[in-house]
Design a protein around this motif. Structure first.
Motif, mmCIF file in Angstrom:
data_model
loop_
_atom_site.group_PDB
_atom_site.id
_atom_site.type_symbol
_atom_site.label_atom_id
_atom_site.label_comp_id
_atom_site.label_asym_id
_atom_site.label_seq_id
_atom_site.Cartn_x
_atom_site.Cartn_y
_atom_site.Cartn_z
ATOM 1 N N GLU A 1 0.828 -1.207 0.000
ATOM 2 C CA GLU A 1 0.000 0.000 0.000
ATOM 3 C C GLU A 1 0.861 1.255 0.000
ATOM 4 O OE1 GLU A 1 -2.564 3.219 1.282
ATOM 5 O OE2 GLU A 1 -0.956 2.443 2.530
ATOM 6 N N THR B 1 3.960 1.592 -1.076
ATOM 7 C CA THR B 1 4.801 1.752 -2.264
ATOM 8 C C THR B 1 3.982 1.915 -3.550
ATOM 9 O OG1 THR B 1 5.018 -0.654 -2.521
ATOM 10 C CG2 THR B 1 6.754 0.483 -1.278
ATOM 11 N N THR B 2 2.677 1.868 -3.430
ATOM 12 C CA THR B 2 1.818 2.097 -4.586
ATOM 13 C C THR B 2 1.586 3.600 -4.707
ATOM 14 O OG1 THR B 2 0.724 -0.037 -4.247
ATOM 15 C CG2 THR B 2 -0.412 1.561 -5.650
ATOM 16 N N ALA B 3 1.977 4.153 -5.839
ATOM 17 C CA ALA B 3 1.804 5.586 -6.066
ATOM 18 C C ALA B 3 0.319 5.934 -6.045
ATOM 19 C CB ALA B 3 2.417 5.985 -7.405
ATOM 20 N N LYS B 4 0.014 7.150 -5.634
ATOM 21 C CA LYS B 4 -1.380 7.590 -5.525
ATOM 22 C C LYS B 4 -2.098 7.441 -6.869
ATOM 23 C CE LYS B 4 -4.297 11.355 -4.039
ATOM 24 N NZ LYS B 4 -4.425 12.721 -3.604
ATOM 25 N N GLU B 5 -1.409 7.796 -7.965
ATOM 26 C CA GLU B 5 -2.016 7.679 -9.294
ATOM 27 C C GLU B 5 -2.320 6.221 -9.624
ATOM 28 O OE1 GLU B 5 1.316 9.052 -9.107
ATOM 29 O OE2 GLU B 5 0.412 10.952 -8.519
ATOM 30 N N ASP B 6 -1.391 5.326 -9.257
ATOM 31 C CA ASP B 6 -1.605 3.898 -9.512
ATOM 32 C C ASP B 6 -2.764 3.364 -8.675
ATOM 33 O OD1 ASP B 6 0.477 3.855 -11.327
ATOM 34 O OD2 ASP B 6 1.956 3.155 -9.857
ATOM 35 N N ALA B 7 -2.842 3.799 -7.422
ATOM 36 C CA ALA B 7 -3.941 3.366 -6.553
ATOM 37 C C ALA B 7 -5.281 3.835 -7.116
ATOM 38 C CB ALA B 7 -3.739 3.897 -5.135
ATOM 39 N N GLU B 8 -5.330 5.070 -7.603
ATOM 40 C CA GLU B 8 -6.564 5.577 -8.201
ATOM 41 C C GLU B 8 -6.915 4.802 -9.462
ATOM 42 O OE1 GLU B 8 -5.761 9.744 -8.684
ATOM 43 O OE2 GLU B 8 -5.983 10.150 -6.544
ATOM 44 N N ALA B 9 -5.896 4.467 -10.270
ATOM 45 C CA ALA B 9 -6.139 3.690 -11.491
ATOM 46 C C ALA B 9 -6.651 2.291 -11.151
ATOM 47 C CB ALA B 9 -4.862 3.607 -12.321
ATOM 48 N N ILE B 10 -6.093 1.695 -10.111
ATOM 49 C CA ILE B 10 -6.537 0.363 -9.673
ATOM 50 C C ILE B 10 -8.003 0.427 -9.233
ATOM 51 C CG2 ILE B 10 -6.279 -1.383 -7.854
ATOM 52 C CD1 ILE B 10 -3.231 -0.793 -7.972
#
Length: 184
Positions: free
Chosen positions: A162, A164-173
């Protein structure tokens, strides 16, 4: 033509496996028959698991309000949310691929990434029936040690993933999970 390209792109791995199975059937018929039988068996197993999981996920999506999920498993749920996610994963049944539609609904409903990772980790390694089997066959000490080590590893890995997941990547997920949960 565009629809055919879209179809091929979407199902490229499946089509590649069918092609490989076909070639194998031509080159080594016995092995080809064996792999075809195994493929049919696996397909039938998936078809027996996936529809009920999608049905339950759909019901959860409709019946459980987003606010309730966020309260119990969202970012502000704290340790209680992690425990709830872990227990849900541990009591779940079925193969790991059945966990992903449920995880998609969780993400759509605002469950934190850490809790989704805890849920998937628990589903994959700490199922209660497996622990009962281990206790009976390998002893209680082994089962408790394995459970404890898995618990620690799942928590540490969920937090690391959690963070190490970039905010943009988390939003994309979360966006992709929402589209998947909606069937788009």
């Amino acid at each position: 033509m565009a629809r055919l390209k879209k179809f091929i792109k979407r199902y490229r791995f499946f089509l590649l496996l069918v092609l490989i199975n076909g070639l194998l059937f031509l080159i080594r018929p016995e092995l080809g028959k064996e792999t075809a039988a195994l493929s049919v068996h696996n397909l039938l197993e998936m078809l027996s698991v996936i529809p009920p999981v999608f049905l339950l996920s759909g019901l959860m999506d409709v019946w459980v309000p987003r606010e309730t999920m966020m309260k119990y498993m969202g970012k502000d749920a704290g340790i209680r949310g992690g425990i709830f996610a872990f227990v849900l994963g541990s009591f779940s049944a079925g193969p790991l691929y059945a966990a992903f539609p449920v995880a998609a609904v969780f993400l759509k409903k605002g469950v934190s990434l850490t809790n989704v990772f805890l849920f998937i980790g628990a589903w994959s390694t700490t199922k209660i029936p497996m622990m009962l089997f281990e206790t009976a066959q390998l002893g209680g000490k082994f089962a408790l040690i394995r459970f404890g080590l898995n618990l620690i590893a799942i928590i540490v890995l969920a937090i690391i993933m959690e963070r190490t997941t970039a905010k943009e990547d988390a939003e994309a997920i979360c966006e992709m999970a929402s589209r998947q949960a909606d069937g788009k």
